[in-house]
Design a protein around this motif. Structure first.
Motif, PDB file in Angstrom:
ATOM      1  N   VAL A  23       0.828  -1.213   0.000  1.00  0.00           N
ATOM      2  CA  VAL A  23       0.000   0.000   0.000  1.00  0.00           C
ATOM      3  C   VAL A  23       0.859   1.258   0.000  1.00  0.00           C
ATOM      4  N   LYS A  24       1.870   1.291   0.867  1.00  0.00           N
ATOM      5  CA  LYS A  24       2.710   2.479   0.968  1.00  0.00           C
ATOM      6  C   LYS A  24       3.591   2.678  -0.256  1.00  0.00           C
ATOM      7  N   SER A  25       4.084   1.577  -0.832  1.00  0.00           N
ATOM      8  CA  SER A  25       5.023   1.668  -1.950  1.00  0.00           C
ATOM      9  C   SER A  25       4.351   1.909  -3.287  1.00  0.00           C
ATOM     10  N   TYR A  26       3.110   1.462  -3.415  1.00  0.00           N
ATOM     11  CA  TYR A  26       2.448   1.559  -4.719  1.00  0.00           C
ATOM     12  C   TYR A  26       1.144   2.361  -4.665  1.00  0.00           C
ATOM     13  N   PRO A  31       3.522   9.188  -6.952  1.00  0.00           N
ATOM     14  CA  PRO A  31       3.164   9.152  -8.383  1.00  0.00           C
ATOM     15  C   PRO A  31       1.839   8.445  -8.668  1.00  0.00           C
ATOM     16  N   PHE A  32       1.395   7.573  -7.760  1.00  0.00           N
ATOM     17  CA  PHE A  32       0.200   6.768  -8.014  1.00  0.00           C
ATOM     18  C   PHE A  32      -1.054   7.321  -7.341  1.00  0.00           C
ATOM     19  N   ILE A  33      -0.893   8.284  -6.429  1.00  0.00           N
ATOM     20  CA  ILE A  33      -2.035   8.789  -5.667  1.00  0.00           C
ATOM     21  C   ILE A  33      -3.175   9.286  -6.552  1.00  0.00           C
ATOM     22  N   PRO A  34      -2.902  10.081  -7.596  1.00  0.00           N
ATOM     23  CA  PRO A  34      -4.029  10.560  -8.421  1.00  0.00           C
ATOM     24  C   PRO A  34      -4.860   9.427  -9.014  1.00  0.00           C
ATOM     25  N   TYR A  35      -4.195   8.377  -9.464  1.00  0.00           N
ATOM     26  CA  TYR A  35      -4.894   7.293 -10.160  1.00  0.00           C
ATOM     27  C   TYR A  35      -5.613   6.357  -9.188  1.00  0.00           C
ATOM     28  N   THR A  36      -4.946   6.033  -8.076  1.00  0.00           N
ATOM     29  CA  THR A  36      -5.584   5.150  -7.095  1.00  0.00           C
ATOM     30  C   THR A  36      -6.751   5.852  -6.400  1.00  0.00           C
ATOM     31  N   SER A  37      -6.623   7.165  -6.188  1.00  0.00           N
ATOM     32  CA  SER A  37      -7.710   7.898  -5.529  1.00  0.00           C
ATOM     33  C   SER A  37      -8.926   8.022  -6.436  1.00  0.00           C
ATOM     34  N   VAL A  38      -8.706   8.250  -7.732  1.00  0.00           N
ATOM     35  CA  VAL A  38      -9.827   8.310  -8.674  1.00  0.00           C
ATOM     36  C   VAL A  38     -10.529   6.957  -8.740  1.00  0.00           C
ATOM     37  N   LEU A  39      -9.729   5.895  -8.863  1.00  0.00           N
ATOM     38  CA  LEU A  39     -10.298   4.551  -8.882  1.00  0.00           C
ATOM     39  C   LEU A  39     -11.031   4.256  -7.585  1.00  0.00           C
ATOM     40  N   TYR A 109       4.434  30.270  -3.480  1.00  0.00           N
ATOM     41  CA  TYR A 109       3.112  30.771  -3.848  1.00  0.00           C
ATOM     42  C   TYR A 109       2.030  29.814  -3.361  1.00  0.00           C
ATOM     43  N   ILE A 110       0.965  30.371  -2.796  1.00  0.00           N
ATOM     44  CA  ILE A 110      -0.116  29.512  -2.295  1.00  0.00           C
ATOM     45  C   ILE A 110      -0.844  28.808  -3.432  1.00  0.00           C
ATOM     46  N   THR A 111      -0.764  29.367  -4.624  1.00  0.00           N
ATOM     47  CA  THR A 111      -1.439  28.758  -5.780  1.00  0.00           C
ATOM     48  C   THR A 111      -0.724  27.512  -6.276  1.00  0.00           C
ATOM     49  N   LEU A 112       0.480  27.269  -5.755  1.00  0.00           N
ATOM     50  CA  LEU A 112       1.253  26.105  -6.196  1.00  0.00           C
ATOM     51  C   LEU A 112       1.456  25.086  -5.074  1.00  0.00           C
ATOM     52  N   GLN A 113       0.739  25.274  -3.973  1.00  0.00           N
ATOM     53  CA  GLN A 113       0.874  24.366  -2.830  1.00  0.00           C
ATOM     54  C   GLN A 113      -0.045  23.157  -2.982  1.00  0.00           C
ATOM     55  N   SER A 114       0.469  22.005  -2.570  1.00  0.00           N
ATOM     56  CA  SER A 114      -0.330  20.777  -2.558  1.00  0.00           C
ATOM     57  C   SER A 114       0.317  19.783  -1.606  1.00  0.00           C
ATOM     58  N   SER A 115      -0.409  18.709  -1.315  1.00  0.00           N
ATOM     59  CA  SER A 115       0.110  17.657  -0.445  1.00  0.00           C
ATOM     60  C   SER A 115      -0.494  16.337  -0.894  1.00  0.00           C
ATOM     61  N   PRO A 116       0.088  15.202  -0.476  1.00  0.00           N
ATOM     62  CA  PRO A 116      -0.511  13.901  -0.838  1.00  0.00           C
ATOM     63  C   PRO A 116      -1.970  13.786  -0.422  1.00  0.00           C
ATOM     64  N   MET A 163      -5.798  18.464  -9.381  1.00  0.00           N
ATOM     65  CA  MET A 163      -5.230  17.258  -8.786  1.00  0.00           C
ATOM     66  C   MET A 163      -3.920  16.867  -9.483  1.00  0.00           C
ATOM     67  N   LEU A 164      -3.922  16.855 -10.803  1.00  0.00           N
ATOM     68  CA  LEU A 164      -2.771  16.379 -11.570  1.00  0.00           C
ATOM     69  C   LEU A 164      -1.617  17.382 -11.596  1.00  0.00           C
ATOM     70  N   SER A 165      -1.952  18.673 -11.639  1.00  0.00           N
ATOM     71  CA  SER A 165      -0.919  19.704 -11.759  1.00  0.00           C
ATOM     72  C   SER A 165      -0.456  20.238 -10.414  1.00  0.00           C
ATOM     73  N   GLY A 166      -1.334  20.136  -9.390  1.00  0.00           N
ATOM     74  CA  GLY A 166      -1.008  20.715  -8.094  1.00  0.00           C
ATOM     75  C   GLY A 166      -1.234  22.214  -8.043  1.00  0.00           C
ATOM     76  N   GLU A 167      -1.805  22.779  -9.106  1.00  0.00           N
ATOM     77  CA  GLU A 167      -2.030  24.225  -9.179  1.00  0.00           C
ATOM     78  C   GLU A 167      -3.444  24.600  -8.712  1.00  0.00           C
ATOM     79  N   GLY A 168      -3.540  25.730  -8.038  1.00  0.00           N
ATOM     80  CA  GLY A 168      -4.836  26.299  -7.689  1.00  0.00           C
ATOM     81  C   GLY A 168      -5.709  25.440  -6.796  1.00  0.00           C
TER      82      GLY A 168
END
Length: 276
Positions: A23-26, A31-39, A109-116, A163-168
Protein backbone atom coordinates in the motif's frame (compact mmCIF):
# COMPACT_ATOMS: atom_id res chain seq x y z
CA UNK A 1 4.70 -31.04 10.87
CA UNK A 2 2.51 -29.32 13.48
CA UNK A 3 1.59 -25.70 12.99
CA UNK A 4 1.35 -23.89 16.30
CA UNK A 5 -0.75 -20.84 17.08
CA UNK A 6 2.49 -18.87 17.38
CA UNK A 7 3.40 -19.79 13.80
CA UNK A 8 -0.07 -18.68 12.65
CA UNK A 9 0.28 -15.33 14.39
CA UNK A 10 3.72 -14.83 12.84
CA UNK A 11 2.36 -15.67 9.40
CA UNK A 12 -0.52 -13.20 9.80
CA UNK A 13 1.91 -10.48 10.89
CA UNK A 14 4.12 -11.24 7.91
CA UNK A 15 1.23 -10.97 5.45
CA UNK A 16 0.06 -7.76 7.09
CA UNK A 17 3.55 -6.24 6.82
CA UNK A 18 3.73 -7.19 3.15
CA UNK A 19 0.30 -5.64 2.57
CA UNK A 20 1.35 -2.42 4.31
CA UNK A 21 4.50 -2.24 2.19
CA UNK A 22 2.41 -2.77 -0.95
CA UNK A 23 0.00 0.00 0.00
CA UNK A 24 2.71 2.48 0.97
CA UNK A 25 5.02 1.67 -1.95
CA UNK A 26 2.45 1.56 -4.72
CA UNK A 27 -1.15 2.53 -3.90
CA UNK A 28 -0.22 5.62 -1.85
CA UNK A 29 3.16 6.43 -3.36
CA UNK A 30 3.13 10.02 -4.64
CA UNK A 31 3.16 9.15 -8.38
CA UNK A 32 0.20 6.77 -8.01
CA UNK A 33 -2.03 8.79 -5.67
CA UNK A 34 -4.03 10.56 -8.42
CA UNK A 35 -4.89 7.29 -10.16
CA UNK A 36 -5.58 5.15 -7.09
CA UNK A 37 -7.71 7.90 -5.53
CA UNK A 38 -9.83 8.31 -8.67
CA UNK A 39 -10.30 4.55 -8.88
CA UNK A 40 -11.08 4.47 -5.17
CA UNK A 41 -13.67 7.21 -5.66
CA UNK A 42 -15.40 5.24 -8.42
CA UNK A 43 -15.40 2.03 -6.37
CA UNK A 44 -16.68 3.92 -3.30
CA UNK A 45 -19.55 5.35 -5.37
CA UNK A 46 -20.56 1.85 -6.47
CA UNK A 47 -20.40 0.54 -2.89
CA UNK A 48 -22.45 3.45 -1.49
CA UNK A 49 -24.99 3.13 -4.33
CA UNK A 50 -25.50 -0.57 -3.55
CA UNK A 51 -25.64 0.02 0.21
CA UNK A 52 -28.23 2.77 -0.27
CA UNK A 53 -30.34 0.35 -2.29
CA UNK A 54 -29.96 -2.44 0.27
CA UNK A 55 -30.67 -0.34 3.38
CA UNK A 56 -33.55 1.54 1.76
CA UNK A 57 -35.22 -1.72 0.72
CA UNK A 58 -35.28 -2.99 4.31
CA UNK A 59 -35.71 0.20 6.33
CA UNK A 60 -37.63 2.70 4.16
CA UNK A 61 -41.26 1.95 3.35
CA UNK A 62 -41.57 4.65 0.70
CA UNK A 63 -38.66 3.19 -1.28
CA UNK A 64 -40.47 -0.03 -2.21
CA UNK A 65 -43.38 1.93 -3.70
CA UNK A 66 -41.20 3.91 -6.10
CA UNK A 67 -40.78 3.25 -9.80
CA UNK A 68 -37.52 1.75 -11.06
CA UNK A 69 -36.29 5.14 -12.27
CA UNK A 70 -37.19 6.80 -8.97
CA UNK A 71 -35.29 4.12 -7.06
CA UNK A 72 -32.30 4.74 -9.30
CA UNK A 73 -32.41 8.46 -8.51
CA UNK A 74 -32.88 7.67 -4.80
CA UNK A 75 -29.72 5.54 -4.81
CA UNK A 76 -27.85 8.14 -6.86
CA UNK A 77 -28.75 10.85 -4.37
CA UNK A 78 -27.55 8.65 -1.52
CA UNK A 79 -24.23 8.37 -3.34
CA UNK A 80 -23.97 12.12 -3.92
CA UNK A 81 -24.81 12.84 -0.28
CA UNK A 82 -21.93 10.74 1.04
CA UNK A 83 -19.53 12.35 -1.44
CA UNK A 84 -20.77 15.80 -0.40
CA UNK A 85 -20.16 15.09 3.29
CA UNK A 86 -16.65 13.79 2.56
CA UNK A 87 -15.45 16.50 0.18
CA UNK A 88 -17.04 19.44 2.02
CA UNK A 89 -15.39 18.28 5.27
CA UNK A 90 -12.02 18.00 3.52
CA UNK A 91 -12.53 21.38 1.82
CA UNK A 92 -13.37 23.14 5.08
CA UNK A 93 -10.29 21.58 6.67
CA UNK A 94 -7.90 22.68 3.91
CA UNK A 95 -9.35 26.18 3.47
CA UNK A 96 -9.88 27.19 7.11
CA UNK A 97 -7.85 24.91 9.40
CA UNK A 98 -4.89 23.46 7.53
CA UNK A 99 -1.64 25.39 7.14
CA UNK A 100 -1.16 24.05 3.62
CA UNK A 101 -2.38 27.26 1.96
CA UNK A 102 -1.28 29.68 4.68
CA UNK A 103 0.47 32.87 3.57
CA UNK A 104 2.53 32.91 6.75
CA UNK A 105 3.69 29.28 6.83
CA UNK A 106 5.02 28.90 3.27
CA UNK A 107 7.55 30.95 1.37
CA UNK A 108 6.24 29.76 -1.99
CA UNK A 109 3.11 30.77 -3.85
CA UNK A 110 -0.12 29.51 -2.29
CA UNK A 111 -1.44 28.76 -5.78
CA UNK A 112 1.25 26.11 -6.20
CA UNK A 113 0.87 24.37 -2.83
CA UNK A 114 -0.33 20.78 -2.56
CA UNK A 115 0.11 17.66 -0.45
CA UNK A 116 -0.51 13.90 -0.84
CA UNK A 117 -3.69 14.24 1.24
CA UNK A 118 -5.03 17.18 -0.78
CA UNK A 119 -4.33 15.29 -4.02
CA UNK A 120 -6.01 12.16 -2.67
CA UNK A 121 -9.20 14.01 -1.64
CA UNK A 122 -9.45 15.68 -5.06
CA UNK A 123 -8.96 12.30 -6.75
CA UNK A 124 -11.87 10.79 -4.81
CA UNK A 125 -14.00 13.73 -5.93
CA UNK A 126 -12.96 13.22 -9.57
CA UNK A 127 -14.02 9.59 -9.23
CA UNK A 128 -17.43 10.73 -8.00
CA UNK A 129 -17.93 13.25 -10.83
CA UNK A 130 -17.00 10.59 -13.40
CA UNK A 131 -19.47 8.13 -11.84
CA UNK A 132 -22.27 10.66 -11.58
CA UNK A 133 -21.71 12.00 -15.09
CA UNK A 134 -21.85 8.44 -16.40
CA UNK A 135 -25.23 7.92 -14.72
CA UNK A 136 -26.54 11.28 -15.94
CA UNK A 137 -25.64 10.43 -19.55
CA UNK A 138 -27.01 6.88 -19.24
CA UNK A 139 -30.39 8.02 -17.92
CA UNK A 140 -30.43 11.44 -19.61
CA UNK A 141 -32.40 13.59 -18.96
CA UNK A 142 -34.09 11.77 -16.04
CA UNK A 143 -31.28 12.41 -13.51
CA UNK A 144 -30.55 15.95 -14.67
CA UNK A 145 -30.67 18.16 -17.73
CA UNK A 146 -27.99 20.06 -19.59
CA UNK A 147 -27.30 22.35 -16.60
CA UNK A 148 -26.14 19.31 -14.61
CA UNK A 149 -23.96 18.14 -17.49
CA UNK A 150 -22.31 21.57 -17.71
CA UNK A 151 -21.88 21.85 -13.93
CA UNK A 152 -20.40 18.36 -13.51
CA UNK A 153 -18.19 18.62 -16.59
CA UNK A 154 -16.67 21.95 -15.51
CA UNK A 155 -16.22 20.63 -11.97
CA UNK A 156 -14.58 17.40 -13.15
CA UNK A 157 -12.17 19.25 -15.48
CA UNK A 158 -11.20 21.83 -12.85
CA UNK A 159 -10.77 19.29 -10.05
CA UNK A 160 -8.84 16.84 -12.25
CA UNK A 161 -6.48 19.55 -13.50
CA UNK A 162 -5.87 20.81 -9.98
CA UNK A 163 -5.23 17.26 -8.79
CA UNK A 164 -2.77 16.38 -11.57
CA UNK A 165 -0.92 19.70 -11.76
CA UNK A 166 -1.01 20.71 -8.09
CA UNK A 167 -2.03 24.22 -9.18
CA UNK A 168 -4.84 26.30 -7.69
CA UNK A 169 -5.92 23.69 -5.16
CA UNK A 170 -6.93 26.37 -2.67
CA UNK A 171 -9.54 27.76 -5.06
CA UNK A 172 -10.65 24.28 -6.06
CA UNK A 173 -11.38 23.50 -2.42
CA UNK A 174 -13.18 26.83 -1.98
CA UNK A 175 -15.49 25.85 -4.84
CA UNK A 176 -15.98 22.36 -3.41
CA UNK A 177 -17.22 23.79 -0.10
CA UNK A 178 -20.41 24.45 -2.08
CA UNK A 179 -21.09 20.71 -1.75
CA UNK A 180 -22.34 21.58 1.74
CA UNK A 181 -25.69 22.29 0.10
CA UNK A 182 -26.02 18.88 -1.56
CA UNK A 183 -27.30 16.87 1.47
CA UNK A 184 -30.07 19.45 2.03
CA UNK A 185 -31.07 19.44 -1.64
CA UNK A 186 -31.18 15.64 -1.63
CA UNK A 187 -33.16 15.57 1.60
CA UNK A 188 -35.74 17.88 0.02
CA UNK A 189 -36.15 15.39 -2.83
CA UNK A 190 -36.39 12.45 -0.37
CA UNK A 191 -39.11 14.25 1.62
CA UNK A 192 -41.00 15.16 -1.53
CA UNK A 193 -40.92 11.65 -3.01
CA UNK A 194 -41.95 10.21 0.37
CA UNK A 195 -45.12 12.32 0.43
CA UNK A 196 -43.91 14.73 3.15
CA UNK A 197 -44.10 17.93 1.14
CA UNK A 198 -46.54 19.51 3.62
CA UNK A 199 -44.57 18.49 6.72
CA UNK A 200 -42.69 20.82 9.07
CA UNK A 201 -39.49 18.98 8.17
CA UNK A 202 -39.95 20.04 4.53
CA UNK A 203 -40.32 23.70 5.56
CA UNK A 204 -37.28 23.58 7.87
CA UNK A 205 -35.29 21.92 5.11
CA UNK A 206 -36.21 24.75 2.73
CA UNK A 207 -34.94 27.37 5.19
CA UNK A 208 -31.71 25.42 5.73
CA UNK A 209 -31.18 25.18 1.96
CA UNK A 210 -31.61 28.96 1.64
CA UNK A 211 -29.07 29.68 4.39
CA UNK A 212 -26.56 27.05 3.23
CA UNK A 213 -26.80 28.19 -0.39
CA UNK A 214 -26.38 31.83 0.59
CA UNK A 215 -23.28 31.04 2.61
CA UNK A 216 -21.55 28.35 0.54
CA UNK A 217 -22.53 29.26 -3.03
CA UNK A 218 -23.03 33.02 -2.95
CA UNK A 219 -21.06 34.75 -0.18
CA UNK A 220 -18.14 32.30 -0.20
CA UNK A 221 -17.74 32.70 -3.96
CA UNK A 222 -17.66 36.48 -3.51
CA UNK A 223 -14.90 36.02 -0.92
CA UNK A 224 -13.04 33.72 -3.34
CA UNK A 225 -13.15 36.35 -6.08
CA UNK A 226 -11.76 38.89 -3.60
CA UNK A 227 -9.03 36.43 -2.57
CA UNK A 228 -8.08 35.90 -6.23
CA UNK A 229 -7.89 39.67 -6.70
CA UNK A 230 -5.64 40.14 -3.65
CA UNK A 231 -3.39 37.23 -4.70
CA UNK A 232 -3.48 38.04 -8.42
CA UNK A 233 0.32 38.01 -8.74
CA UNK A 234 0.46 34.49 -7.33
CA UNK A 235 -2.39 33.32 -9.53
CA UNK A 236 -0.62 34.40 -12.74
CA UNK A 237 2.38 32.27 -11.77
CA UNK A 238 0.28 29.28 -12.77
CA UNK A 239 0.16 27.87 -16.29
CA UNK A 240 -2.10 29.49 -18.89
CA UNK A 241 -4.67 26.71 -18.57
CA UNK A 242 -4.48 26.91 -14.79
CA UNK A 243 -5.23 30.65 -14.90
CA UNK A 244 -8.11 29.97 -17.28
CA UNK A 245 -9.55 27.41 -14.86
CA UNK A 246 -9.27 29.79 -11.89
CA UNK A 247 -10.78 32.78 -13.70
CA UNK A 248 -13.48 31.11 -15.83
CA UNK A 249 -14.81 28.02 -14.01
CA UNK A 250 -15.73 29.74 -10.70
CA UNK A 251 -17.35 32.60 -12.64
CA UNK A 252 -19.54 30.23 -14.67
CA UNK A 253 -20.45 28.22 -11.57
CA UNK A 254 -21.27 31.43 -9.71
CA UNK A 255 -23.71 32.53 -12.41
CA UNK A 256 -25.38 29.10 -12.25
CA UNK A 257 -25.47 29.32 -8.45
CA UNK A 258 -27.25 32.69 -8.64
CA UNK A 259 -29.80 31.31 -11.10
CA UNK A 260 -30.52 28.34 -8.83
CA UNK A 261 -30.59 30.66 -5.80
CA UNK A 262 -33.32 32.72 -7.43
CA UNK A 263 -35.37 29.51 -7.86
CA UNK A 264 -34.73 28.59 -4.21
CA UNK A 265 -36.01 31.99 -3.02
CA UNK A 266 -39.07 31.67 -5.24
CA UNK A 267 -39.78 28.16 -3.95
CA UNK A 268 -39.31 29.20 -0.32
CA UNK A 269 -41.68 32.14 -0.73
CA UNK A 270 -44.27 29.84 -2.28
CA UNK A 271 -43.96 27.34 0.58
CA UNK A 272 -44.22 30.06 3.24
CA UNK A 273 -47.25 31.58 1.52
CA UNK A 274 -49.07 28.24 1.72
CA UNK A 275 -48.38 28.10 5.47
CA UNK A 276 -50.11 31.40 6.16
Amino acid sequence: MMVTSKDTVMAIKSYRSQAEVLVKSYLFADPFIPYTSVLGGIVACKVVYDLTQLLSTFYTKAYCGLTKLQRTEWNNRGMSTIHAVFISAMSLYFVFWSDLFSDRRHAGYITLQSSPLSIFALGVSVGYFISDLGMIFWYYPSLGGMEYVIHHSLSAIAVAYSMLSGEGQLYTYMCLISELTTPEINMRWFLDISGMKRSTAYLVNGVVIFLAWLGARVLLFMYMFYHIYVHYYEVIQMSTFGCLVVFVVPAVLYVMNLMWFAKIIKGLKKTLAKRQ
